[in-house]
Design a protein around this motif. Structure first.
Motif, short mmCIF file in Angstrom:
data_model
loop_
_atom_site.label_atom_id
_atom_site.label_comp_id
_atom_site.label_asym_id
_atom_site.label_seq_id
_atom_site.Cartn_x
_atom_site.Cartn_y
_atom_site.Cartn_z
N SER A 159 0.91 -1.30 -0.02
CA SER A 159 0.00 0.04 0.01
C SER A 159 0.92 1.19 -0.01
O SER A 159 2.15 1.20 0.22
CB SER A 159 -0.88 -0.09 1.34
OG SER A 159 -0.18 0.18 2.21
N PRO A 188 -0.56 -0.49 -6.70
CA PRO A 188 -1.76 0.19 -6.18
C PRO A 188 -2.65 0.64 -7.34
O PRO A 188 -3.67 0.91 -7.35
CB PRO A 188 -1.73 0.93 -4.97
CG PRO A 188 -0.26 0.57 -4.54
CD PRO A 188 0.40 -0.04 -5.59
N PHE A 199 -3.46 -1.71 -10.28
CA PHE A 199 -4.95 -1.26 -9.59
C PHE A 199 -4.88 -2.70 -8.82
O PHE A 199 -5.69 -3.28 -8.63
CB PHE A 199 -6.03 -1.12 -10.40
CG PHE A 199 -6.34 0.24 -10.85
CD1 PHE A 199 -6.31 1.17 -9.90
CD2 PHE A 199 -6.67 0.33 -12.19
CE1 PHE A 199 -6.37 2.47 -10.69
CE2 PHE A 199 -6.90 1.44 -12.69
CZ PHE A 199 -6.74 2.75 -11.97
N ASN A 242 -4.60 -3.19 -4.66
CA ASN A 242 -4.19 -2.75 -3.39
C ASN A 242 -4.32 -4.13 -2.70
O ASN A 242 -5.28 -4.46 -2.37
CB ASN A 242 -5.31 -1.68 -2.98
CG ASN A 242 -5.01 -0.39 -3.73
OD1 ASN A 242 -4.16 0.36 -3.28
ND2 ASN A 242 -5.64 -0.19 -4.86
N GLU A 244 -5.21 -6.35 0.02
CA GLU A 244 -6.16 -6.68 1.20
C GLU A 244 -5.73 -7.72 2.07
O GLU A 244 -5.81 -7.49 3.46
CB GLU A 244 -7.48 -6.60 0.68
CG GLU A 244 -8.60 -6.61 1.68
CD GLU A 244 -10.04 -6.82 1.26
OE1 GLU A 244 -10.18 -7.58 0.23
OE2 GLU A 244 -10.72 -6.12 1.63
N LEU A 273 -8.01 -5.66 -3.08
CA LEU A 273 -9.23 -4.88 -2.79
C LEU A 273 -10.09 -4.83 -3.98
O LEU A 273 -11.16 -5.03 -3.97
CB LEU A 273 -9.00 -3.40 -2.39
CG LEU A 273 -8.61 -2.93 -0.84
CD1 LEU A 273 -8.03 -1.71 -0.89
CD2 LEU A 273 -9.62 -3.36 0.04
N GLU A 274 -9.37 -4.86 -5.18
CA GLU A 274 -10.09 -4.86 -6.43
C GLU A 274 -10.49 -6.25 -6.84
O GLU A 274 -11.11 -6.51 -8.12
CB GLU A 274 -9.10 -4.32 -7.69
CG GLU A 274 -8.85 -3.19 -7.50
CD GLU A 274 -7.77 -2.36 -6.32
OE1 GLU A 274 -7.25 -3.25 -5.92
OE2 GLU A 274 -7.61 -1.11 -6.18
#
Lengths: 79, 377
Positions: B149, B185, B213, B215, B217, B229-230
């Motif tokens: 991150s 990210p 993209f 990120n 998690e 996250l995506e």
């Protein structure tokens, strides 16, 4: 226009530079249910490219981008 | 005057002392009392750097008449800018006229579930040594590299690690049996567009698969899967990610930081926002400035703060502001590197990778102790 959306959550990314607006958005949308709307406020011009690309990649819907002097507002519906 | 240092810009403390020698006393609060050259950790996993050689006693680097408090006496636990006082873990209260916060950042693996058990990194001596062992025993498979991150220290380092890893595996005859995946990210492999444009073709040329993209998690250490996250899941045999970062607890406890502990700092004067009249400054990783969390940024920022305080003490005009200057090298593997030089208004224009830049970085790594801490550069 913006007033027509039921906003369920907001992200204040004003003053944040790339890549923070997208990162804050990605974290915030996790808390929403499908169909709910997130509003993201940003000032970094890079967000105009990054946020639509993020929506395209993740399948969430960018409902509208509103540009005002010194402020960008993105309305995103969770897929 | 006091300088609260965890990522210590020692050279600038020495410079300040030189500028205002006759009218000030300077105290450095540094709980560890050790100065670490953190950029050297990048080379440890490849067996190219003994981490013990990356440390020196802070006392030996500071000029003799600068006071250094370490241990509990140097461990600042509370800062009160209104009273111009700070408290240390030994219960003492110290008054100051000027305070410079250089509290740095900390690795925060707890921010990503499974990170501590499932991921490796090179953002500490211990972690870089552990990764060295794993890489030495690696015989092929899937390696995922990148960034968990943002923000994180030394932005080019995960890319450098990836390029150096690719070259190392090639040298060991393991490249054909290893997939390398790089995660980041945002929608490009580096935050700055010009650097991203420079590294994207290099990554492709080296056969590194880039996942943007992404990120991070969660990490599932048992099944060896890192998830974003995506919604993307990547299996791995070895996962090397820059860990999440946070500001220091003393900043949060003192009400001086944002939610993650970064100090709101004026981009040019480096005064802490909201305390402009309290002689309170911040430099380095601790700030929320839109520049690299890197030693280079801290170095240039330290110069500006030293000049500002010296000018005020000597009742003369301030000659310098910070304009976001950063200079750093980016290793591209195979004994080559490029050079990044930029500020708030001027993005870097990385030149073609050359051996010269790699040798200059190696020279800086070697001669750092003679050049930077004494304030010669």
């Amino acid at each position: 226009m913006a007033a027509t959306y039921q906003i369920d959550k907001t992200v204040d990314a004003k003053g944040q530079t790339c890549p923070m607006p997208v990162v804050m958005l990605a974290k915030a949308i996790k808390d929403l249910k499908p169909g709910q709307v997130l509003a993201v406020y940003a000032t970094d011009p890079g967000a105009k490219k990054d946020i639509p690309a993020w929506a395209n990649k993740t399948g969430n819907t960018l409902l509208e981008t509103v540009e005002e002097p010194g402020l960008l507002t993105f309305y995103i519906k969770k897929a | 005057m006091a300088w609260e240092a965890r990522s210590s810009p020692t050279g600038c403390i020495n410079l300040l002392h030189g500028d205002a020698r006759n009218s000030t006393s300077i105290t450095v609060f540094d709980a560890k009392g050790i100065h670490t050259y953190q950029p050297g950790w990048l080379y440890v996993p490849f067996g190219e750097q003994d981490p013990h050689k990356l440390q020196r006693s802070e006392r030996r680097l500071l000029q003799r008449d600068i006071a250094l408090l370490s241990g509990d006496a140097g461990n600042v636990v509370r800062i009160d800018p209104a009273a111009k006082q700070l408290q240390t873990a030994d219960g003492q209260t110290h008054a100051y006229d000027y305070l410079v916060l250089a509290t740095g950042s900390r690795n925060a693996p707890e921010e990503v579930s499974g990170f501590a058990e499932g991921a490796d990194h090179f953002y500490s001596e211990k972690a870089s040594l552990a990764l060295e062992k794993k890489l030495a025993n690696f015989t092929g498979g899937r390696i995922v590299t990148g960034v968990a991150s943002v923000p994180y220290r030394c932005p080019p380092a995960p890319l450098e690690f990836t390029f150096m890893l690719e070259a190392s595996l090639r040298d060991r005859g393991l490249r054909g049996s290893t997939e390398i995946h790089y995660v980041f990210p945002i929608n490009r492999p580096f935050p700055i567009q010009s650097v991203s444009d420079f590294v994207a073709p290099l990554l492709e040329e080296r056969g590194v698969q880039v996942h943007t993209f992404f990120n991070t998690e969660t990490i599932d250490p048992e099944h060896k899967i890192v998830s974003s996250l995506e919604g993307e899941d990547l299996p791995y045999d070895l996962l090397v990610l820059a860990p999440p970062h946070k500001g220091q607890q003393v900043i949060i406890d003192s009400g001086l930081g944002d939610r993650d502990g970064w100090i709101p700092t004026d981009h040019n004067t480096l005064r802490v926002k909201g305390y402009e009249d309290a002689n309170l400054f911040a430099v380095g990783d601790a700030t929320d400035l839109p520049v690299s969390k890197s030693g280079s940024a801290a170095h240039y920022e330290g110069h500006v703060v030293a000049e500002t305080i010296a000018a005020e003490v000597q009742h003369r005009p301030i000659r310098e502001l910070y304009h976001g200057r950063v200079a750093c090298f980016l290793e591209t593997g195979h004994g080559q590197a490029t050079f990044l030089w930029f500020d708030y208004e001027h993005p870097p224009k990385p030149p073609k990778p050359r051996r010269l830049w790699h040798l200059e970085k190696a020279a800086l790594n070697t001669f750092y102790w003679q050049l930077i801490p004494p304030g010669r550069v």
